[in-house]
Design an enzyme around this catalytic site. Structure first.
Site, PDB file in Angstrom:
ATOM      1  CD  GLU A 182      -3.088  -0.883   2.247  1.00  0.00           C
ATOM      2  OE1 GLU A 182      -2.870  -0.134   3.209  1.00  0.00           O
ATOM      3  OE2 GLU A 182      -4.157  -1.487   2.085  1.00  0.00           O
ATOM      4  CD  GLU A 250      -4.944  -5.765   2.837  1.00  0.00           C
ATOM      5  OE1 GLU A 250      -5.653  -4.898   3.402  1.00  0.00           O
ATOM      6  OE2 GLU A 250      -3.721  -5.877   3.039  1.00  0.00           O
TER       7      GLU A 250
END
Ligand SMILES: *[C@@H]1O[C@H](CO)[C@@H](O)[C@H](O)[C@H]1NC(C)=O
Ligand SMILES: *[C@@H]1O[C@H](CO)[C@@H](O)[C@H](O)[C@H]1NC(C)=O
Ligand SMILES: *[C@@H]1O[C@H](CO)[C@@H](O)[C@H](O)[C@H]1NC(C)=O
Ligand SMILES: *[C@@H]1O[C@H](CO)[C@@H](O)[C@H](O)[C@H]1NC(C)=O
Ligand SMILES: *[C@@H]1O[C@H](CO)[C@@H](O)[C@H](O)[C@H]1NC(C)=O
Ligand SMILES: *[C@@H]1O[C@H](CO)[C@@H](O)[C@H](O)[C@H]1NC(C)=O
Ligand SMILES: *[C@@H]1O[C@H](CO)[C@@H](O)[C@H](O)[C@H]1NC(C)=O
Length: 814
Positions: A182, A250
Site C-alpha cells: 500500500e 484485501e
C-alpha cells in the site's frame, strides 16, 4: 567434454529435474492468473501464522478449504523473525516453512506477502524497532541504510522459501509474491525520494528470481510485469492496466478494534455482494482480509491502542470456529464461482442496463454462458426482465445465473444457519469456581533510588531507547531545591507532558500519581501534587507504550514516551523549573519482566496479605484445563491493564476496564459498508475475554500469571469454553435448509418454528399475528439428530401462506 564433466552435468540436470518434477508454471494475461496453462479463478483468504498457533493451522486451513477457498495468503512479519539484528527466529508459530507446507498438504495455493512493511495492525507495522535506532536511517524511502536492511531481510526470506521448495515452479504452493505494501497510499508524502524508492523496490523484486509473478497492492505506478492490486471494501470499479488481471488482495470482511472501540460486523450479505460484483466485473482473484483474524499475542498488537483480539469478524472467528452464517453463505458463493471458472476467465463479457442501478452481465464462451444480475440500488428492490424471463432482485444484491436462466444464488438471501456462540465453564470435577491466588510486588527499589543504565541531559524518545524490547521505560532525575529559592514551598506540582501512552509518577520514593488509562487519551499533560524537601528530591517516571503506530506516511517517526517533555516543577507563585535538560537516567523494562516472572520456577510467591488493589503487582493461580476440546477463553474482568501468561505463553495485553461507547451503530446491510455500521458491544468492555489456545494447556497444573499495572484485582478471573449455543435458519418456498450442531452433538430443543412473517433476529424472534406454529413438525424431524434437512415446501404443505413473502424461521439449541 571430459567424462567427469559429463557426469557432473548429468547429475546436475538430474538434481534440477528431480526438484522441479512437480513444477507448476504460473503466468498471467489481461484476464487471469494462468496456472499450468489454465486461467484460474482464485478465491483466497488471509490467515496470519503468528496470530494462531502451529497446532491450530491444519484445522484453520482445512476449514478454509471446506469453505471453498483455493488459496491462503499471509504477510511475513519481520520483527518476530529478526528480533535482534541478524539473529533469526522461526520457532513455534513463527515457522513459516511449516505454515506453507500445511497449506500445501491441504492442496491449496499460497500467496506470500513479504512487505516487509506489512501494516496489519501489527506493532510498528512489522518493522523491528531496532531499525529505528540505526543512525541516519529513514524507513520506506530512498535511504541506503534502510534499503540495505530491507534487501537483507527480503533476500533471507526468499532464500528460505527457495530452500524449502515452496515456490510453484519448484513444486511448492506459492503462486504469487508481494513486495512493499500500500505504498501508493502514502507515496506523495515522500516526494521524489518515494519515487526513487519504488524503482529500487521493483529492481530488488526482479533480482530475486522467484519464478512467480510479483504483486504490489495499491501501487498505481507499479511497472509491468508487476501486478498492481486493489484493497478495500469494494473493488468492482478498480481498473488496472489492461495487460494485467484484475486482482483484489484485501477484501475487508470486517474491521479491527481499538481499546475503547466497539465490535464491528460486516454483514454476510454485503461481503457476498462485494465478491459477486467483483467477479461480475472481470475480477478473477479475490482474497478475504481476514479469513481467520486470530489473536495479537504478546506485544504484537499495533498502535496506538490496538486490542489483543484480531477477530476481524472473519469467516473463522478468533478461536477458529465457523462464523455462521458468514462462512456458509460465502462457501455457497465460492462453489458457484469456481464452477463458472472457464466462462469467467475466458468468456466475452457484456453488460446491459435493466433498470436504474440494475445491470445484467453475460459472460459468453462458444455455446456456454454465465450471468449476473446486480442491483446496486441501496434501497429499492426491482423485478427486471433479462433474457426473456422476469427476475426479482432485492436492493444491494447480486443474483448469479450460472446457466443465464436459473438463479442459483442471491447475495442477500441467506439460507445458511446462524450460530450464536456461548461460553460455558466446563470445569473439571472438584475444580472450584474461584481461582486461588498468590502474589509478588514488582521490585522497584533500584529505580526509586534513581539507578539506571545511562544518563543524558535530555528526555529521549521511548522506542529509540527501548528498541522495542519492552513496553516499559524508566526516566529518573534528581532536583535540588533550596529553602531560599523564591519558588520554594512544601507543596508543589510536578507537570509531565507525555506523547504516550501510560505514565506513573514517583516522587522521593513514593507513588504520587498515574494517568487514568480508562479516560485519558494517549498524549496528555499530567499534573501531580508533590511534597518537596528543601534539599535533593528524586523524580522517577515510568512510561508505558501500548502498541507502536503501524500506519501512515512517516508513521515510524511518530514519537512515544516523554520525548522532549517538558517535565516541570511548579512552585510558589507559579514559578516554574524546567527539568527537560536535567541529567536523566534511563532503565529499560521492569525487573519482573527481565527475570521472566511469567515463567520462573525460582520465585517464592506469597500467600499472605494478598493486596486487593495494587499497582505494579504480579499474581499467579494454578488451574485445571476446562474439559472437552472446545476453544478455551479466560475472562479477565476485575483486572485493569497489563499482560497475562499461561504456562509461560503470553495471551497478550489485557485492559478490560477500557469501555466501548454506549451507542451501537445501526445495521442495514444495504448500502456501502463502513466500520461504524453494524457494531455491537456498546457499553461493554472492548475486550474482557482472552484466547488461551488449547496447545498452551496441560490437563492439570497450569499456571496463569498476570502483571497488573494499575490496580485491578484478579479475584473474578474465570475460564470457559466457547461453543455453539443457538442455531437459527430461515427458508422460503422451494428452499431446502439445514440445521446442524457441531462435533456430532445433538439438536436439543426447537425454541421457535414459525411460518409467516416473524420479526426479530436469531435469539429473539417474534411471531406475526396470523403466523403458523410448525414446532411439532420440526421437532420430530430434528430433535436428537446432529443435523436435519428441512424442505420448506414440504413442511408447510397444506398451509395457506399467512402473508405475502411468507418465510419459515426455526430457532434451535445444541
Ligand atoms: C545480510 O547482512 C549480513 C551482514 O550483516 C551479511 O553477512 C549477509 O550476507 C547479508 N545478506 C544478504 C542477502 O545481503
Ligand atoms: C470456442 O470456439 C473457438 C473457435 O470458435 C475454439 O477455438 C475454442 O477452442 C472453443 N472453446 C471452447 C472452450 O470450446
Ligand atoms: C431451472 O432448473 C430446473 C431444474 O433444476 C429446470 O427444471 C428449469 O427448467 C430451469 N429453469 C430455466 C428457466 O431454465
Ligand atoms: C534516536 O536516537 C538517535 C541517536 O541518539 C538520534 O540521532 C535520533 O535523532 C533519535 N531519533 C528520535 C526519533 O528521537
Ligand atoms: C497559578 O496557576 C493556576 C492555574 O494555572 C492559577 O489558578 C493560580 O491562580 C496561579 N497562581 C498564582 C499565584 O499565580
Ligand atoms: C523546557 O526546556 C526544553 C529544553 O531546553 C525546551 O525545549 C522547552 O521549550 C522548555 N519548555 C518550557 C515550557 O519552557
Ligand atoms: C405480518 O403479516 C400480517 C398479515 O399479512 C400483517 O397484518 C402484519 O402487519 C405483518 N407484520 C409484519 C411485521 O410485517
Amino acid at each position: 567434454m571430459s567424462f567427469l564433466l559429463q557426469r557432473l552435468l548429468f547429475s546436475l540436470s538430474f538434481l534440477i529435474f528431480s526438484s522441479f518434477c512437480l513444477a507448476t508454471e504460473v503466468s498471467y494475461d489481461g484476464r487471469a492468473l494462468i496456472i499450468d496453462g489454465v486461467r484460474k479463478v482464485i478465491i483466497s483468504g488471509s490467515i496470519h501464522y503468528p496470530r494462531s498457533t502451529a497446532e491450530m493451522w491444519p484445522d484453520l486451513i482445512q476449514k478454509a478449504k471446506e469453505g471453498g477457498l483455493n488459496a491462503i495468503e499471509t504477510y511475513v512479519f519481520w520483527d518476530i523473525h529478526e528480533p535482534r539484528r541478524r539473529e533469526y527466529d522461526f520457532e513455534g508459530n513463527r515457522d513459516i516453512v511449516r505454515f506453507f507446507k500445511t497449506i500445501q498438504d491441504a492442496g491449496l495455493y499460497a500467496i506470500l506477502r513479504i512487505g516487509p512493511y506489512v501494516c496489519a495492525e501489527w506493532n510498528y507495522g512489522g518493522f523491528p524497532v531496532w531499525l529505528h535506532q540505526m543512525p541516519g536511517i529513514q524507513l520506506r524511502t530512498d535511504n541506503e541504510i534502510y534499503e540495505n536492511e530491507m534487501r537483507n531481510f527480503t533476500t533471507y526470506i526468499v532464500n528460505k522459501i527457495k530452500e524449502a521448495n515452496l515456490l510453484a515452479p519448484q513444486g511448492g504452493p506459492i503462486i504469487l509474491a508481494q513486495i512493499e505494501n500500500e505504498y501508493g497510499n502514502v507515496e506523495g508524502a515522500y516526494g521524489e525520494a518515494g519515487k526513487r524508492y519504488i524503482k529500487w523496490v521493483v529492481q530488488l523484486a526482479k533480482s530475486l528470481n522467484i519464478g512467480v509473478p510479483w504483486i504490489m497492492c495499491q501501487q498505481g505506478d507499479a511497472p509491468l510485469p508487476i501486478i498492481n492490486t486493489c484493497n478495500g471494501y469494494y473493488c468492482d470499479d478498480f481498473y488496472p492496466d489492461h495487460k494485467i488481471p484484475k486482482m483484489w488482495t484485501e477484501n475487508w470482511v470486517g474491521w479491527f478494534k481499538d481499546w475503547g472501540g466497539l465490535d464491528p460486523h460486516r454483514p454476510a450479505e454485503d461481503v457476498a455482494y462485494s465478491v459477486a460484483r467483483f467477479f461480475s466485473k472481470s475480477g478473477t482473484l479475490q482474497n478475504y482480509y481476514m479469513y481467520h483474524g486470530g489473536t495479537n499475542f504478546g506485544r504484537t498488537a499495533g498502535g496506538p491502542y490496538i486490542v489483543t483480539t484480531y477477530d476481524y469478524d472473519a469467516p473463522l472467528d478468533e478461536y477458529g470456529n465457523l462464523r455462521q452464517p458468514k462462512w456458509g453463505h460465502l462457501k455457497k458463493l465460492h462453489e458457484i464461482l469456481h464452477s463458472m471458472e472457464k466462462v469467467l476467465t475466458s468468456g466475452e463479457r457484456s453488460s446491459v442496463k435493466l433498470a436504474n442501478g440494475v445491470w445484467g452481465t453475460t459472460y459468453a464462451l462458444n455455446d456456454t454462458s454465465g450471468c449476473f444480475i446486480s442491483n446496486t440500488d441501496a434501497s429499492n428492490d426491482f423485478t427486471v426482465s433479462f433474457g426473456g424471463n422476469l427476475y426479482f432482485v432485492p436492493a444491494w444484491s447480486v443474483s448469479i445465473l450460472p446457466d443465464c436462466k436459473n438463479v442459483t444464488y442471491n447475495t442477500a438471501r441467506i439460507t445458511t444457519q446462524t450460530e450464536i456462540m456461548v461460553k460455558k465453564p466446563n470445569r473439571a470435577e472438584n475444580d472450584p469456581e474461584d481461582l486461588t491466588w498468590l502474589w509478588l510486588p514488582e521490585d522497584i527499589e533500584d529505580t526509586l533510588d534513581g539507578r539506571g543504565t545511562f544518563t543524558v541531559p535530555e528526555l529521549l524518545e521511548q522506542k529509540n531507547v527501548t528498541g522495542g524490547a519492552s513496553d516499559y521505560l524508566w526516566y529518573m532525575t534528581k532536583v535540588r531545591v533550596s529553602k531560599h529559592d523564591p519558588m520554594y514551598t512544601k507543596h508543589m506540582t510536578l507537570r509531565v507532558h507525555t506523547k504516550g501512552h501510560m505514565l506513573h509518577v514517583f516522587f522521593n520514593g513514593k507513588h504520587v500519581g498515574s494517568n487514568n488509562p480508562d479516560t485519558q487519551d494517549w498524549e496528555y499533560t499530567l499534573e501531580v501534587p508533590v511534597i518537596v524537601k528543601p534539599s535533593i528530591n528524586f523524580i522517577t517516571l515510568l512510561s508505558t507504550t501500548v502498541g507502536l503506530t503501524n500506519y501512515g506516511d512517516h508513521f515510524d517517526t511518530i514519537p512515544e514516551g516523554i520525548a522532549g517533555g517538558p517535565v516541570e516543577l511548579v512552585g510558589n507563585g507559579n514559578l516554574t523549573r524546567n527539568l527537560s535538560t536535567n541529567p536523566w537516567t534511563y532503565k529499560v523494562d521492569l525487573n519482573g519482566m527481565e527475570k521472566t516472572y511469567w515463567d520462573n520456577d525460582k520465585l517464592e510467591w506469597r500467600y499472605d496479605g494478598i493486596p486487593s488493589r495494587s499497582r505494579l503487582t504480579w499474581y499467579k493461580a494454578i488451574f485445571k484445563a476446562p474439559l472437552g476440546d472446545d476453544p478455551v477463553v479466560v475472562n479477565l474482568r476485575g483486572l485493569q491493564k497489563g499482560e497475562a501468561w499461561v504456562n509461560g505463553n503470553s495471551l497478550g495485553r489485557f485492559w478490560p476496564t477500557k469501555m466501548a461507547p454506549s451507542e451501537c451503530g445501526k445495521c442495514d446491510y444495504r448500502g456501502p459498508y463502513n466500520p461504524n455500521k453494524c457494531t455491537t458491544g456498546c457499553g461493554e468492555p472492548t475486550q474482557s475475554w482472552y484466547h488461551v489456545p488449547r496447545s498452551f494447556l496441560e490437563a492439570d497444573g497450569n499456571s496463569l500469571i498476570v502483571f497488573e499495572e494499575f490496580g485491578g484485582s484478579p479475584f473474578s478471573v474465570k475460564f470457559a469454553t466457547v461453543t455453539v449455543g443457538t442455531l437459527c435458519v430461515t427458508g422460503y418456498h422451494g428452499d431446502i435448509v439445514e440445521l446442524s450442531c457441531p462435533k456430532e452433538r445433538p439438536i436439543l430443543n426447537i425454541e421457535f418454528a414459525n411460518y409467516g412473517n416473524a420479526t426479530g433476529t436469531c435469539g429473539s424472534y417474534h411471531k406475526g399475528a396470523n403466523d403458523i406454529d410448525i414446532s411439532s413438525l420440526i421437532e420430530s424431524a430434528c430433535v436428537g439428530k446432529t443435523s436435519c434437512h428441512i424442505d420448506v415446501s414440504k413442511t408447510v404443505i397444506g398451509h395457506k401462506p399467512p402473508c405475502q413473502g411468507s418465510k419459515m424461521v426455526v430457532q434451535a439449541s445444541c
